[in-house]
Design a protein around this motif. Structure first.
Motif, short mmCIF file in Angstrom:
data_model
loop_
_atom_site.label_atom_id
_atom_site.label_comp_id
_atom_site.label_asym_id
_atom_site.label_seq_id
_atom_site.Cartn_x
_atom_site.Cartn_y
_atom_site.Cartn_z
N GLU A 96 28.47 33.71 34.63
CA GLU A 96 28.69 33.29 36.00
C GLU A 96 29.28 31.89 36.04
O GLU A 96 30.12 31.59 36.87
N ASN A 97 28.85 31.00 35.14
CA ASN A 97 29.39 29.65 35.11
C ASN A 97 30.87 29.68 34.75
O ASN A 97 31.68 29.02 35.38
N VAL A 98 31.23 30.44 33.73
CA VAL A 98 32.63 30.52 33.34
C VAL A 98 33.43 31.25 34.41
O VAL A 98 34.58 30.91 34.67
N ASP A 99 32.83 32.24 35.08
CA ASP A 99 33.53 32.93 36.17
C ASP A 99 33.79 31.98 37.33
O ASP A 99 34.85 32.01 37.95
N CYS A 137 33.21 35.97 42.28
CA CYS A 137 34.50 35.64 42.89
C CYS A 137 35.30 36.90 43.21
O CYS A 137 35.63 37.67 42.31
N THR A 138 35.66 37.07 44.46
CA THR A 138 36.42 38.25 44.86
C THR A 138 37.89 38.15 44.45
O THR A 138 38.60 39.16 44.46
N ASP A 139 38.37 36.94 44.09
CA ASP A 139 39.76 36.79 43.68
C ASP A 139 40.01 37.33 42.27
O ASP A 139 41.16 37.56 41.89
N HIS A 160 40.08 27.84 39.28
CA HIS A 160 41.47 27.63 38.87
C HIS A 160 42.38 28.77 39.33
O HIS A 160 43.55 28.54 39.62
N LEU A 161 41.84 29.98 39.42
CA LEU A 161 42.63 31.10 39.93
C LEU A 161 43.00 30.86 41.39
O LEU A 161 44.12 31.12 41.81
N SER A 194 44.64 37.94 38.65
CA SER A 194 44.59 38.10 40.10
C SER A 194 44.92 39.51 40.53
O SER A 194 44.87 39.82 41.71
N ALA A 195 45.31 40.36 39.58
CA ALA A 195 45.67 41.74 39.88
C ALA A 195 45.09 42.64 38.80
O ALA A 195 44.89 42.22 37.66
#
Length: 164
Positions: free
Chosen positions: A29-32, A122-124, A38-39, A95-96
């Motif tokens: 979760e931290n790395v996410d 993150c939903t992105d 950044h994303l 992102s895709a």
């Protein structure tokens, strides 16, 4: 006297440890969270992937790479290169929902340890791929897909001692 000092020392150590914060959230979760930041926010670098020749380079440098894919067999595709400076697990965020294949400098396929199409953090994040890499240069190939581009962020799976 020594017992009182030892007890006081142990209690103050415990309090300091608690005050500094014990991050109990899973490392993923931290790395996410870092990858998502950044994303979403960049900074970003625009590059065009290639299907032949030397692909452009990407890095795990807290940067989003906005990768334009090119016409290939079965749709849009393309490759970028990545130089792993240390042997560790890397997380590729996209992102895709685009297929990703990884190969080493000899062209041999490198197995992706874990893949997901999302993250609870993150939903992105539409692609999350954990891959163990040794020191060396790798090729990340995206596609084929109908998407004209994909955004990529690379993070080391472990953030111990991590600073921007």
């Amino acid at each position: 006297m020594h017992k009182k000092l030892l007890t006081a020392f142990l209690m103050s150590t415990a309090l300091l440890t608690a005050a500094c914060g014990d991050d109990t959230s899973p490392p993923e979760e931290n790395v996410d969270t870092e990858g998502c930041e950044h994303l979403r926010e960049g900074p970003s670098t625009a590059i065009t992937a290639t299907t032949s020749g030397t692909p452009p380079s990407v890095a795990n440098n807290h940067r989003r790479y906005d990768i334009t894919l090119v016409d290939g067999v079965g749709g849009k595709s393309g490759s970028v290169s990545f130089a792993a400076s240390e042997a560790t697990d890397y997380v590729l965020y996209t992102s895709a929902d685009v297929a990703v294949a990884i190969s080493d400098s000899s062209g041999a396929a490198v197995a992706i340890e874990e893949s997901a199409k999302s993250s609870p953090s993150c939903t992105d994040i539409k692609g999350r791929h954990v891959v163990p890499l040794k020191v060396g240069t790798y090729r990340f190939t995206f596609g084929p897909t109908t998407a004209a581009s994909v955004n990529l962020v690379i993070e080391e799976a472990s953030h111990e001692g991590h600073e921007h």
